[in-house]
Design a protein around this motif. Structure first.
Motif, PDB file in Angstrom:
ATOM      1  N   GLU A   1      27.033  46.918  16.494  1.00 26.04           N
ATOM      2  CA  GLU A   1      27.737  45.787  15.880  1.00 26.04           C
ATOM      3  C   GLU A   1      28.341  44.858  16.917  1.00 26.04           C
ATOM      4  OE1 GLU A   1      30.534  47.460  13.106  1.00 26.04           O
ATOM      5  OE2 GLU A   1      28.999  47.634  11.540  1.00 26.04           O
TER       6      GLU A   1
ATOM      7  N   GLN B   1      27.105  44.051  19.624  1.00 27.14           N
ATOM      8  CA  GLN B   1      26.036  43.249  20.202  1.00 27.14           C
ATOM      9  C   GLN B   1      25.360  42.340  19.190  1.00 27.14           C
ATOM     10  OE1 GLN B   1      23.508  45.633  22.986  1.00 27.14           O
ATOM     11  NE2 GLN B   1      24.951  47.262  22.431  1.00 27.14           N
ATOM     12  N   LEU B   2      25.235  42.797  17.961  1.00 31.14           N
ATOM     13  CA  LEU B   2      24.487  42.044  16.949  1.00 31.14           C
ATOM     14  C   LEU B   2      25.365  41.396  15.888  1.00 31.14           C
ATOM     15  CD1 LEU B   2      21.535  44.468  16.086  1.00 31.14           C
ATOM     16  CD2 LEU B   2      21.503  42.489  17.608  1.00 31.14           C
ATOM     17  N   GLY B   3      26.569  41.902  15.705  1.00 33.05           N
ATOM     18  CA  GLY B   3      27.392  41.490  14.581  1.00 33.05           C
ATOM     19  C   GLY B   3      27.140  42.406  13.393  1.00 33.05           C
ATOM     20  N   ARG B   4      28.052  42.358  12.441  1.00 31.16           N
ATOM     21  CA  ARG B   4      27.969  43.264  11.285  1.00 31.16           C
ATOM     22  C   ARG B   4      26.763  42.994  10.402  1.00 31.16           C
ATOM     23  NH1 ARG B   4      34.094  44.001   9.830  1.00 31.16           N
ATOM     24  NH2 ARG B   4      34.348  46.048  10.772  1.00 31.16           N
ATOM     25  N   GLN B   5      26.507  41.729  10.126  1.00 28.23           N
ATOM     26  CA  GLN B   5      25.433  41.387   9.191  1.00 28.23           C
ATOM     27  C   GLN B   5      24.067  41.803   9.744  1.00 28.23           C
ATOM     28  OE1 GLN B   5      25.425  37.308   7.982  1.00 28.23           O
ATOM     29  NE2 GLN B   5      23.773  37.596   6.510  1.00 28.23           N
ATOM     30  N   ALA B   6      23.785  41.475  10.983  1.00 23.55           N
ATOM     31  CA  ALA B   6      22.493  41.835  11.570  1.00 23.55           C
ATOM     32  C   ALA B   6      22.363  43.354  11.688  1.00 23.55           C
ATOM     33  CB  ALA B   6      22.321  41.179  12.932  1.00 23.55           C
ATOM     34  N   THR B   7      23.448  44.026  12.025  1.00 24.71           N
ATOM     35  CA  THR B   7      23.412  45.489  12.106  1.00 24.71           C
ATOM     36  C   THR B   7      23.083  46.078  10.751  1.00 24.71           C
ATOM     37  OG1 THR B   7      24.975  45.520  13.942  1.00 24.71           O
ATOM     38  CG2 THR B   7      24.774  47.552  12.641  1.00 24.71           C
TER      39      THR B   7
ATOM     40  N   MET C   1      21.485  44.705   8.369  1.00 28.42           N
ATOM     41  CA  MET C   1      20.092  44.385   8.051  1.00 28.42           C
ATOM     42  C   MET C   1      19.146  45.384   8.728  1.00 28.42           C
ATOM     43  SD  MET C   1      17.896  40.995   8.987  1.00 28.42           S
ATOM     44  CE  MET C   1      17.824  41.511  10.705  1.00 28.42           C
ATOM     45  N   HIS C   2      19.357  45.652  10.009  1.00 25.59           N
ATOM     46  CA  HIS C   2      18.495  46.602  10.723  1.00 25.59           C
ATOM     47  C   HIS C   2      18.669  48.019  10.177  1.00 25.59           C
ATOM     48  CE1 HIS C   2      16.736  43.970  13.662  1.00 25.59           C
ATOM     49  NE2 HIS C   2      17.917  43.455  13.918  1.00 25.59           N
ATOM     50  N   TRP C   3      19.900  48.371   9.854  1.00 31.14           N
ATOM     51  CA  TRP C   3      20.182  49.708   9.300  1.00 31.14           C
ATOM     52  C   TRP C   3      19.427  49.889   7.990  1.00 31.14           C
ATOM     53  CZ3 TRP C   3      23.353  51.949  12.886  1.00 31.14           C
ATOM     54  CH2 TRP C   3      23.755  53.269  12.641  1.00 31.14           C
TER      55      TRP C   3
ATOM     56  N   GLU D   1      18.833  46.469  18.372  1.00 33.14           N
ATOM     57  CA  GLU D   1      17.971  46.524  17.189  1.00 33.14           C
ATOM     58  C   GLU D   1      17.251  47.869  17.112  1.00 33.14           C
ATOM     59  OE1 GLU D   1      18.200  42.262  18.663  1.00 33.14           O
ATOM     60  OE2 GLU D   1      17.713  44.182  19.590  1.00 33.14           O
TER      61      GLU D   1
END
Length: 104
Positions: free
Chosen positions: A69, A71-77, A79-81, A33
């Motif tokens: 990605e 570690q977090l997956g595409r969607q969460a990445t 979102m943080h980006w 994150e």
């Protein structure tokens, strides 16, 4: 610590470089994150204030994003980006210095 020093000296350039340099080690240290925020913000700040990215720099950004990605997956990445791109540099610096406490 490069980021703290750059912040004390009020150097935007050095803050951006510190965030850039921290992104990959943060991702490798299982802090995805924070890595996403550092990479997205440093990229945005560089483009806004210092010019374009060289091909090798774009590859570096993509490499860091892939690490995040995984570690977090595409969607969460994503979102943080996107969240990082909405923050000002002082908020990004504080989020990176505070780590997960600030992001949670």
């Amino acid at each position: 610590h490069q980021l703290r020093l750059a912040t004390r000296q009020f150097s935007r350039y050095m803050q951006v470089m510190a965030l850039w340099n921290l992104a990959k080690p943060l991702a490798r240290s299982r802090r995805p994150e924070v890595a996403a925020i550092a990479m997205a913000a440093s990229t945005q700040e560089w483009l806004a204030h210092f010019g374009t990215l060289a091909d090798r720099d774009r590859r570096y950004v993509a490499r860091v994003r892939r690490l995040v990605e995984r570690q977090l997956g595409r969607q969460a990445t994503a979102m943080h980006w996107a969240a990082a791109e909405q923050l000002g540099l002082p908020e990004v610096v504080q989020a990176v210095l505070d780590g997960p406490r600030r992001l949670g």
